[in-house]
Design a protein around this motif. Structure first.
Motif, short mmCIF file in Angstrom:
data_model
loop_
_atom_site.label_atom_id
_atom_site.label_comp_id
_atom_site.label_asym_id
_atom_site.label_seq_id
_atom_site.Cartn_x
_atom_site.Cartn_y
_atom_site.Cartn_z
N HIS A 216 0.68 -1.09 0.02
CA HIS A 216 -0.06 0.04 0.06
C HIS A 216 0.87 1.34 -0.03
O HIS A 216 0.25 2.42 0.37
N VAL A 217 2.16 1.13 -0.57
CA VAL A 217 2.95 2.50 -0.31
C VAL A 217 3.85 2.16 -1.58
O VAL A 217 4.35 1.40 -2.11
N GLU A 218 3.73 3.19 -2.29
CA GLU A 218 4.35 3.39 -3.56
C GLU A 218 5.89 3.61 -3.87
O GLU A 218 6.54 3.51 -4.71
N SER A 219 6.07 4.47 -2.87
CA SER A 219 7.60 5.14 -2.62
C SER A 219 8.60 4.05 -2.23
O SER A 219 8.27 3.35 -1.38
N ARG B 250 9.31 2.01 1.37
CA ARG B 250 9.35 0.46 1.33
C ARG B 250 10.43 0.08 2.03
O ARG B 250 10.58 -0.73 2.87
N PHE B 251 11.81 0.99 1.77
CA PHE B 251 12.91 0.38 2.33
C PHE B 251 12.86 0.67 3.93
O PHE B 251 13.49 -0.02 4.42
N ALA B 252 12.39 1.82 4.01
CA ALA B 252 12.23 2.35 5.56
C ALA B 252 11.44 1.40 6.53
O ALA B 252 11.91 0.96 7.40
#
Length: 243
Positions: free
Chosen positions: A171-174, A178-180
């Protein structure tokens, strides 16, 4: 080999890495993660069963942590490790499950139930299979009478926070976010593992095997439910209709 064989192989490979279809990229990634995690677990389990060289590192590291324990750090570590105990992880799972139910994320709810409670049952069976005793000290920080291998805390943390990563990154595009999310989960799981080593509740191989076991079971559950969802949605069926 006939002339059409290379073409069929190319189509097969392309289908395995396609983001579309029930047997595409997500299934391939899930199977790859399962195989890798299971291989690591098997490697560690083999060393433990054979009293291999890594078990000497287990003893030295356990003694190193125990010799550096202080009352203040011990209190904080006990608080953190209890929060990520079986009861703590199940409580967090129940809260997350309720949130998924309220949002009608049925497939995620099914995956959560299979992943965390199911994975804890698997961990208990593994402990009974290996029957490894916990580290022993003259003045232990904690006294536990259950078996040591693989670590239930490490496995439970991997299952819960790993599931949370799978849920959030969808649900996250960035890419940065995502890495965080992944790095944050890895940091928490690492802290749980260190807390068990510090308290003398587990050896290094116990927590490493717990993480590997958790990742393998997580891969099984996420891949299976994802494949189920894609197949049923392709047929226009909801999750709870069995026919």
């Amino acid at each position: 080999m006939n002339a059409s064989s290379p073409s069929r192989l190319r189509r097969f490979a392309a289908a395995r890495f396609s983001p579309e279809g029930a047997a595409g990229l997500y299934l391939t990634m899930g199977v790859a993660a399962l195989v890798a995690a299971a291989w690591v677990f098997g490697l560690i389990a083999g060393q433990v069963a054979a009293n291999g060289p890594i078990t000497l590192l287990d003893l030295r590291l356990a003694q190193w942590f125990h010799a550096r324990a202080t009352p203040g750090v011990t209190r904080l570590t006990l608080l953190f490790t209890h929060w990520n105990s079986v009861a703590g992880v199940l409580a967090m799972t129940a809260i997350l499950g309720y949130a998924l139910l309220r949002r009608r994320l049925d497939y995620w709810l099914l995956a959560l139930v299979c992943t965390v409670p199911g994975g804890m049952v698997v961990n208990g069976l593994m402990k009974l299979a290996f029957e490894r005793a916990r580290p022993v000290f003259e003045q232990p920080l904690v006294t536990l009478h259950t078996y040591s291998f693989p670590s239930g805390h490490a496995s439970g943390a991997t299952l819960f926070y790993g599931f949370l990563v799978c849920l959030l990154v969808r649900h996250v595009e960035s890419g940065g976010k995502r890495f965080a999310i992944g790095a944050g989960a890895a940091l928490i799981v690492s802290a749980v593992c260190c807390s068990r080593l510090y308290l003398g509740a587990h050896y290094l191989t116990d927590v490493l095997a717990g993480v590997a076991e958790g990742l393998a079971w997580l891969a099984i559950c996420i891949t299976a439910v994802s494949n189920l969802r894609r197949r049923r949605e392709a047929r226009g069926l909801p999750l709870w209709r069995i026919s």
